[in-house]
Design a protein around this motif. Structure first.
Motif, PDB file in Angstrom:
ATOM      1  N   GLU A 129       0.912  -1.214   0.069  1.00 26.31           N
ATOM      2  CA  GLU A 129       0.080   0.084  -0.138  1.00 26.31           C
ATOM      3  C   GLU A 129       0.855   1.230  -0.029  1.00 26.31           C
ATOM      4  O   GLU A 129       0.428   2.254  -0.818  1.00 26.31           O
ATOM      5  CB  GLU A 129      -0.828   0.030   1.113  1.00 26.31           C
ATOM      6  CG  GLU A 129      -2.043  -1.135   1.313  1.00 26.31           C
ATOM      7  CD  GLU A 129      -3.008  -1.171   2.485  1.00 26.31           C
ATOM      8  OE1 GLU A 129      -2.477  -0.695   3.423  1.00 26.31           O
ATOM      9  OE2 GLU A 129      -3.916  -1.877   2.074  1.00 26.31           O
ATOM     10  N   ARG A 130       1.817   1.269   0.772  1.00 25.86           N
ATOM     11  CA  ARG A 130       2.969   2.358   0.837  1.00 25.86           C
ATOM     12  C   ARG A 130       3.583   2.606  -0.441  1.00 25.86           C
ATOM     13  O   ARG A 130       3.518   3.716  -0.954  1.00 25.86           O
ATOM     14  CB  ARG A 130       3.999   2.273   1.910  1.00 25.86           C
ATOM     15  CG  ARG A 130       3.136   2.362   3.465  1.00 25.86           C
ATOM     16  CD  ARG A 130       4.300   2.066   4.396  1.00 25.86           C
ATOM     17  NE  ARG A 130       3.726   2.278   5.830  1.00 25.86           N
ATOM     18  CZ  ARG A 130       4.338   2.013   6.854  1.00 25.86           C
ATOM     19  NH1 ARG A 130       5.451   1.333   6.821  1.00 25.86           N
ATOM     20  NH2 ARG A 130       3.773   2.078   7.937  1.00 25.86           N
TER      21      ARG A 130
ATOM     22  N   ARG B 240      -0.846   4.313  -1.474  1.00 26.16           N
ATOM     23  CA  ARG B 240      -2.261   4.260  -0.977  1.00 26.16           C
ATOM     24  C   ARG B 240      -2.090   4.640   0.747  1.00 26.16           C
ATOM     25  O   ARG B 240      -1.358   4.309   1.196  1.00 26.16           O
ATOM     26  CB  ARG B 240      -2.897   2.889  -1.106  1.00 26.16           C
ATOM     27  CG  ARG B 240      -3.332   2.818  -2.890  1.00 26.16           C
ATOM     28  CD  ARG B 240      -4.203   1.787  -2.955  1.00 26.16           C
ATOM     29  NE  ARG B 240      -3.553   0.488  -2.607  1.00 26.16           N
ATOM     30  CZ  ARG B 240      -3.030  -0.448  -3.189  1.00 26.16           C
ATOM     31  NH1 ARG B 240      -2.923   0.111  -4.513  1.00 26.16           N
ATOM     32  NH2 ARG B 240      -2.677  -1.330  -2.856  1.00 26.16           N
ATOM     33  N   LYS B 241      -3.286   4.775   1.213  1.00 28.13           N
ATOM     34  CA  LYS B 241      -3.173   5.355   2.556  1.00 28.13           C
ATOM     35  C   LYS B 241      -3.286   3.667   3.233  1.00 28.13           C
ATOM     36  O   LYS B 241      -4.200   2.925   2.902  1.00 28.13           O
ATOM     37  CB  LYS B 241      -4.661   6.156   2.940  1.00 28.13           C
ATOM     38  CG  LYS B 241      -4.686   6.419   4.319  1.00 28.13           C
ATOM     39  CD  LYS B 241      -5.789   7.298   4.793  1.00 28.13           C
ATOM     40  CE  LYS B 241      -5.840   7.346   6.348  1.00 28.13           C
ATOM     41  NZ  LYS B 241      -7.022   8.353   6.745  1.00 28.13           N
ATOM     42  N   THR B 242      -2.826   3.681   4.296  1.00 26.91           N
ATOM     43  CA  THR B 242      -2.639   2.270   5.021  1.00 26.91           C
ATOM     44  C   THR B 242      -3.805   2.466   6.323  1.00 26.91           C
ATOM     45  O   THR B 242      -4.243   3.485   6.821  1.00 26.91           O
ATOM     46  CB  THR B 242      -1.333   1.947   5.495  1.00 26.91           C
ATOM     47  OG1 THR B 242      -0.865   3.112   6.377  1.00 26.91           O
ATOM     48  CG2 THR B 242      -0.190   1.836   4.579  1.00 26.91           C
ATOM     49  N   THR B 243      -3.969   1.194   6.737  1.00 25.36           N
ATOM     50  CA  THR B 243      -4.846   0.999   7.972  1.00 25.36           C
ATOM     51  C   THR B 243      -4.318   1.346   9.140  1.00 25.36           C
ATOM     52  O   THR B 243      -4.795   1.805  10.092  1.00 25.36           O
ATOM     53  CB  THR B 243      -5.539  -0.123   7.866  1.00 25.36           C
ATOM     54  OG1 THR B 243      -4.336  -1.308   8.032  1.00 25.36           O
ATOM     55  CG2 THR B 243      -6.228  -0.605   6.696  1.00 25.36           C
ATOM     56  N   SER B 244      -3.072   1.373   9.164  1.00 17.72           N
ATOM     57  CA  SER B 244      -2.145   1.741  10.223  1.00 17.72           C
ATOM     58  C   SER B 244      -0.910   2.142  10.086  1.00 17.72           C
ATOM     59  O   SER B 244      -0.443   1.958   8.749  1.00 17.72           O
ATOM     60  CB  SER B 244      -2.190   0.494  11.617  1.00 17.72           C
ATOM     61  OG  SER B 244      -1.516  -0.624  10.869  1.00 17.72           O
ATOM     62  N   CYS B 245       0.038   2.591  10.874  1.00 16.29           N
ATOM     63  CA  CYS B 245       1.351   3.237  10.676  1.00 16.29           C
ATOM     64  C   CYS B 245       2.453   2.767  11.755  1.00 16.29           C
ATOM     65  O   CYS B 245       2.948   3.292  12.607  1.00 16.29           O
ATOM     66  CB  CYS B 245       1.217   4.931  10.833  1.00 16.29           C
ATOM     67  SG  CYS B 245       0.193   5.298   9.212  1.00 16.29           S
TER      68      CYS B 245
ATOM     69  N   ARG C 129      -4.078  -1.265  14.218  1.00 18.85           N
ATOM     70  CA  ARG C 129      -4.901  -0.112  14.052  1.00 18.85           C
ATOM     71  C   ARG C 129      -4.630   0.466  15.316  1.00 18.85           C
ATOM     72  O   ARG C 129      -4.802   1.695  15.553  1.00 18.85           O
ATOM     73  CB  ARG C 129      -6.382  -0.462  13.530  1.00 18.85           C
ATOM     74  CG  ARG C 129      -6.120  -0.684  12.176  1.00 18.85           C
ATOM     75  CD  ARG C 129      -7.604  -1.361  11.744  1.00 18.85           C
ATOM     76  NE  ARG C 129      -7.739  -1.717  10.542  1.00 18.85           N
ATOM     77  CZ  ARG C 129      -8.719  -1.490   9.574  1.00 18.85           C
ATOM     78  NH1 ARG C 129      -9.316  -0.666   9.578  1.00 18.85           N
ATOM     79  NH2 ARG C 129      -8.721  -2.297   8.290  1.00 18.85           N
TER      80      ARG C 129
ATOM     81  N   CYS D 255      -2.593   5.743  12.207  1.00 10.14           N
ATOM     82  CA  CYS D 255      -1.857   6.858  11.118  1.00 10.14           C
ATOM     83  C   CYS D 255      -2.167   8.319  11.914  1.00 10.14           C
ATOM     84  O   CYS D 255      -3.432   8.551  12.340  1.00 10.14           O
ATOM     85  CB  CYS D 255      -2.349   6.847  10.041  1.00 10.14           C
ATOM     86  SG  CYS D 255      -1.552   5.226   9.202  1.00 10.14           S
TER      87      CYS D 255
END
Length: 107
Positions: A52-53, A57-62, A100, A105
């Motif tokens: 995703e990175r 794209r935006k990820t569900t968690s960071c 999450r 994020c």
């Protein structure tokens, strides 16, 4: 079943059977199997986040690149799911849910 596809209910049932062994539980083949399920879910999760990175794209968690997760933290997270929904939640989904919670994020 792919690694990480085991349900939370099944995982907790199997973990409960070996927990009563106390400190010796960690040396059992069943404990190694369950640990492998969590590691496999973590690898699938990391591969998805990395993809995703890379795609922007935006990820569900960071999450950070590396971290630690104790068995106690993991089991507490699994036990936080309502009993009636544990059969329908996979270890992979539970791992994603934990990430999450622990590593949201920034907004």
């Amino acid at each position: 079943m792919a690694p990480g596809d085991m349900s939370v209910a099944a995982f907790l049932a199997r973990a409960g059977q070996i927990e009563r062994l106390g400190p010796l539980a960690i040396a059992t083949p069943e404990a190694h199997y369950l640990k492998g399920e969590v590691i496999a879910a973590g690898k699938r999760y990391k591969a998805r986040i990395d993809a995703e990175r890379k795609a922007g794209r935006k990820t569900t968690s960071c999450p950070p690149e590396s971290g630690t997760l104790t068995p106690e933290q993991w089991l507490a997270h699994l036990r936080s799911y309502p009993v009636q929904s544990r059969r329908s939640i996979s270890i992979y989904s539970a791992f994603d849910g934990l990430m999450r919670k622990r590593y949201p994020c920034p907004a």
